[in-house]
Design a protein around this motif. Structure first.
Motif, PDB file in Angstrom:
ATOM      1  N   VAL A 233       0.817  -1.215   0.000  1.00 57.40           N
ATOM      2  CA  VAL A 233       0.000   0.000   0.000  1.00 57.40           C
ATOM      3  C   VAL A 233       0.844   1.257   0.000  1.00 57.40           C
ATOM      4  O   VAL A 233       0.361   2.333  -0.334  1.00 57.40           O
ATOM      5  N   GLY A 234       2.085   1.151   0.370  1.00 55.93           N
ATOM      6  CA  GLY A 234       2.939   2.321   0.392  1.00 55.93           C
ATOM      7  C   GLY A 234       3.024   2.954   1.767  1.00 55.93           C
ATOM      8  O   GLY A 234       2.105   2.884   2.567  1.00 55.93           O
ATOM      9  N   ASP A 235       4.159   3.579   2.031  1.00 54.54           N
ATOM     10  CA  ASP A 235       4.408   4.260   3.297  1.00 54.54           C
ATOM     11  C   ASP A 235       5.427   5.361   2.978  1.00 54.54           C
ATOM     12  O   ASP A 235       6.529   5.047   2.514  1.00 54.54           O
ATOM     13  N   PRO A 236       5.069   6.630   3.153  1.00 55.05           N
ATOM     14  CA  PRO A 236       3.872   7.190   3.787  1.00 55.05           C
ATOM     15  C   PRO A 236       2.578   6.952   2.997  1.00 55.05           C
ATOM     16  O   PRO A 236       2.582   6.871   1.771  1.00 55.05           O
ATOM     17  N   LEU A 237       1.502   6.882   3.764  1.00 58.28           N
ATOM     18  CA  LEU A 237       0.162   6.696   3.216  1.00 58.28           C
ATOM     19  C   LEU A 237      -0.765   7.737   3.833  1.00 58.28           C
ATOM     20  O   LEU A 237      -0.717   7.981   5.037  1.00 58.28           O
ATOM     21  N   ILE A 238      -1.605   8.354   3.006  1.00 56.73           N
ATOM     22  CA  ILE A 238      -2.610   9.294   3.497  1.00 56.73           C
ATOM     23  C   ILE A 238      -3.974   8.801   3.066  1.00 56.73           C
ATOM     24  O   ILE A 238      -4.190   8.468   1.897  1.00 56.73           O
ATOM     25  N   TYR A 239      -4.891   8.732   4.019  1.00 55.85           N
ATOM     26  CA  TYR A 239      -6.293   8.442   3.719  1.00 55.85           C
ATOM     27  C   TYR A 239      -7.070   9.734   3.919  1.00 55.85           C
ATOM     28  O   TYR A 239      -7.035  10.328   5.002  1.00 55.85           O
ATOM     29  N   LEU A 240      -7.753  10.181   2.879  1.00 52.70           N
ATOM     30  CA  LEU A 240      -8.530  11.413   2.946  1.00 52.70           C
ATOM     31  C   LEU A 240     -10.007  11.054   2.953  1.00 52.70           C
ATOM     32  O   LEU A 240     -10.530  10.490   1.991  1.00 52.70           O
ATOM     33  N   SER A 241     -10.661  11.352   4.057  1.00 56.01           N
ATOM     34  CA  SER A 241     -12.080  11.029   4.233  1.00 56.01           C
ATOM     35  C   SER A 241     -12.915  12.263   3.926  1.00 56.01           C
ATOM     36  O   SER A 241     -12.712  13.324   4.531  1.00 56.01           O
ATOM     37  N   ILE A 242     -13.872  12.114   2.996  1.00 55.73           N
ATOM     38  CA  ILE A 242     -14.742  13.226   2.637  1.00 55.73           C
ATOM     39  C   ILE A 242     -16.179  12.828   2.939  1.00 55.73           C
ATOM     40  O   ILE A 242     -16.787  12.028   2.233  1.00 55.73           O
ATOM     41  N   SER A 243     -16.666  13.353   4.022  1.00 55.70           N
ATOM     42  CA  SER A 243     -18.046  13.127   4.448  1.00 55.70           C
ATOM     43  C   SER A 243     -18.708  14.492   4.571  1.00 55.70           C
ATOM     44  O   SER A 243     -18.521  15.343   3.709  1.00 55.70           O
ATOM     45  N   TYR A 244     -19.483  14.702   5.626  1.00 58.94           N
ATOM     46  CA  TYR A 244     -20.010  16.051   5.849  1.00 58.94           C
ATOM     47  C   TYR A 244     -18.867  17.034   6.006  1.00 58.94           C
ATOM     48  O   TYR A 244     -18.970  18.194   5.617  1.00 58.94           O
ATOM     49  N   GLY A 245     -17.764  16.581   6.586  1.00 55.33           N
ATOM     50  CA  GLY A 245     -16.535  17.350   6.679  1.00 55.33           C
ATOM     51  C   GLY A 245     -15.405  16.583   6.039  1.00 55.33           C
ATOM     52  O   GLY A 245     -15.618  15.574   5.359  1.00 55.33           O
TER      53      GLY A 245
END
Length: 422
Positions: A233-245
């Motif tokens: 998956v790779g490192d560094p890894l960023i997960y960006l969550s897009i919900s109401y915010g």
């Protein structure tokens, strides 16, 4: 020597011996588990070489881990060498379980996974009143207890399983040291002692005393990708969550970055536009106010029904909605560029309910990011969507439990911080 299984070329410094032999043994046990997770099929001899342990120590620890349900063997490998043939080792998917829960804005989601992150059972729980934290937490905790009881039954598909640990993902700024959800703006919750309430509801049940971990929803969703995605998956890894915010989970050098107070990754309050629209936090021009679904809903109060109407308007090509979604996508591209510049990740994973908007949102984001990359004559990080869809946070909560349990030194640090916070 302990070894980082997510970066097989690194050689970390030797761990100082503190005299706590039980801790040292647990460190070595969990180093074995992490290495087998990262490189399924390694033999005992290969594990000894990689981890710098004696073959007899590895054999003893593997035997214990197999007895407990962590590891299993597959068919012998013919190596061509004289002597005992190598036996590949794998995480055992059949005997242990993790329970993960998402305390969502509109509903809760509770599920069980095996050690590989494969979902064994999943339930959605409707709230009686989404603005009443005590009620929502009670319903979620009760659903987790019911999940554990189902897992314990011999009639459960694949047979009864033992629960190793529990995880909960929460929307908002969560203080992991104290167990308090400081602020969940889209739920209207402030200073809710989630840990104390959950533990109260577990008292006298099959879950009493089991390891329980909690974190922000974007952080746990990042761990779902990191622990369970089943590929490099790779490192560094960023997960960006897009919900109401908007929020982010950031993993660097095999570690989840949570910050001093546990609020790391709150990129929804990074300023993208000076003097832009006012955000719920009081600032102007935050990513939340420019990208979040609450903004795209306009005057409608956030709710599941309101989101469905937004998705339909976008799918039907309503001009004002499509223009707003495209504008949010361009702002998303700016945020992606800033995350790239700040962390130089191998991959950025996008998840959350906003993915239902599809290319109407992601297309402008990709184009904006590509424009910045071309201007700098650089290759941008890989951009992809979550492997786990709507289950990302609940699966991530289960991943949080595996992540913490397999890093005993992290647990010691957390315990010391909790004592200081108290």
């Amino acid at each position: 020597m302990l070894h980082n299984p997510h970066n097989a070329t690194d050689h970390p410094p030797a761990m100082p011996v503190t005299g706590d032999q039980q801790l040292l043994k647990q460190l070595n046990r969990m180093a074995l588990v992490r290495q087998v997770s990262a490189q399924p099929g390694l033999s005992r001899a290969a594990l000894a070489d990689v981890l710098g342990l004696t073959k007899s120590t590895v054999s003893q620890l593997v035997r214990e881990l197999m007895d407990e349900g962590w590891l299993t063997e597959s068919a012998l490998l013919v190596t061509g060498e004289v002597g005992r043939r190598a036996t590949p080792l794998h995480l055992d998917p059949g005997r242990l379980a993790l329970i993960g829960a998402e305390v969502g804005v509109d509903e809760a989601r509770v599920l069980a996974t095996n050690l590989l992150g494969e979902v064994l059972d999943s339930r959605i729980i409707d709230y009686d009143d989404a603005h009443d934290p005590a009620s929502c937490i009670r319903l979620t905790a009760q659903a987790m207890v019911r999940q554990a009881r189902r897992l314990a039954r011999a009639s459960f598909p694949g047979g009864a399983r033992r629960v190793l640990g529990l995880g909960i993902g929460l929307h908002g700024a969560f203080d992991e040291h104290t167990g308090v959800l400081r602020h969940a703006p889209h739920q209207g919750w402030r200073n809710v002692d989630v840990r104390a309430q959950v533990e109260h509801h577990f008292t006298g049940t099959v879950l009493q005393g089991l390891p329980l971990y909690m974190q922000n929803e974007a952080n746990v969703a990042a761990l779902a990708e990191f622990e369970f995605a089943g590929e490099a998956v790779g490192d560094p890894l960023i997960y960006l969550s897009i919900s109401y915010g908007v929020g982010a989970g950031i993993i660097v050098s095999d570690r989840l970055l949570t910050g001093v107070n546990g609020f790391g990754g709150e990129v929804g309050h990074a300023i993208l536009q000076a003097d832009g629209p006012r955000c719920s936090c009081g600032r102007r021009g935050c990513a939340d106010a420019l990208i979040g679904l609450a903004t795209l809903l306009g005057d409608e109060a956030p709710s599941y029904a309101a989101l469905e109407r937004l998705y339909k308007r976008a799918a039907d090509g309503a001009p004002s909605t499509c223009a707003a979604v495209a504008a949010a996508g361009r702002q998303l591209g700016i945020l992606l560029n800033n995350l790239w510049a700040g962390f130089d990740p191998m991959a950025i994973v996008i998840g959350g309910p906003a993915l239902r908007l599809g290319d109407a949102l992601i297309g402008p984001a990709r184009a904006t990011l590509a424009g910045y990359a071309d201007a700098a004559m650089l290759t941008p990080p890989e951009l992809r969507t979550s492997h786990f869809g709507a289950d990302a946070v609940a699966v991530g909560a289960a991943a949080l439990a595996r992540y913490r349990l397999t890093r005993p030194l992290d647990l010691q640090t957390m315990e010391r911080r909790a004592v200081r916070a108290a």
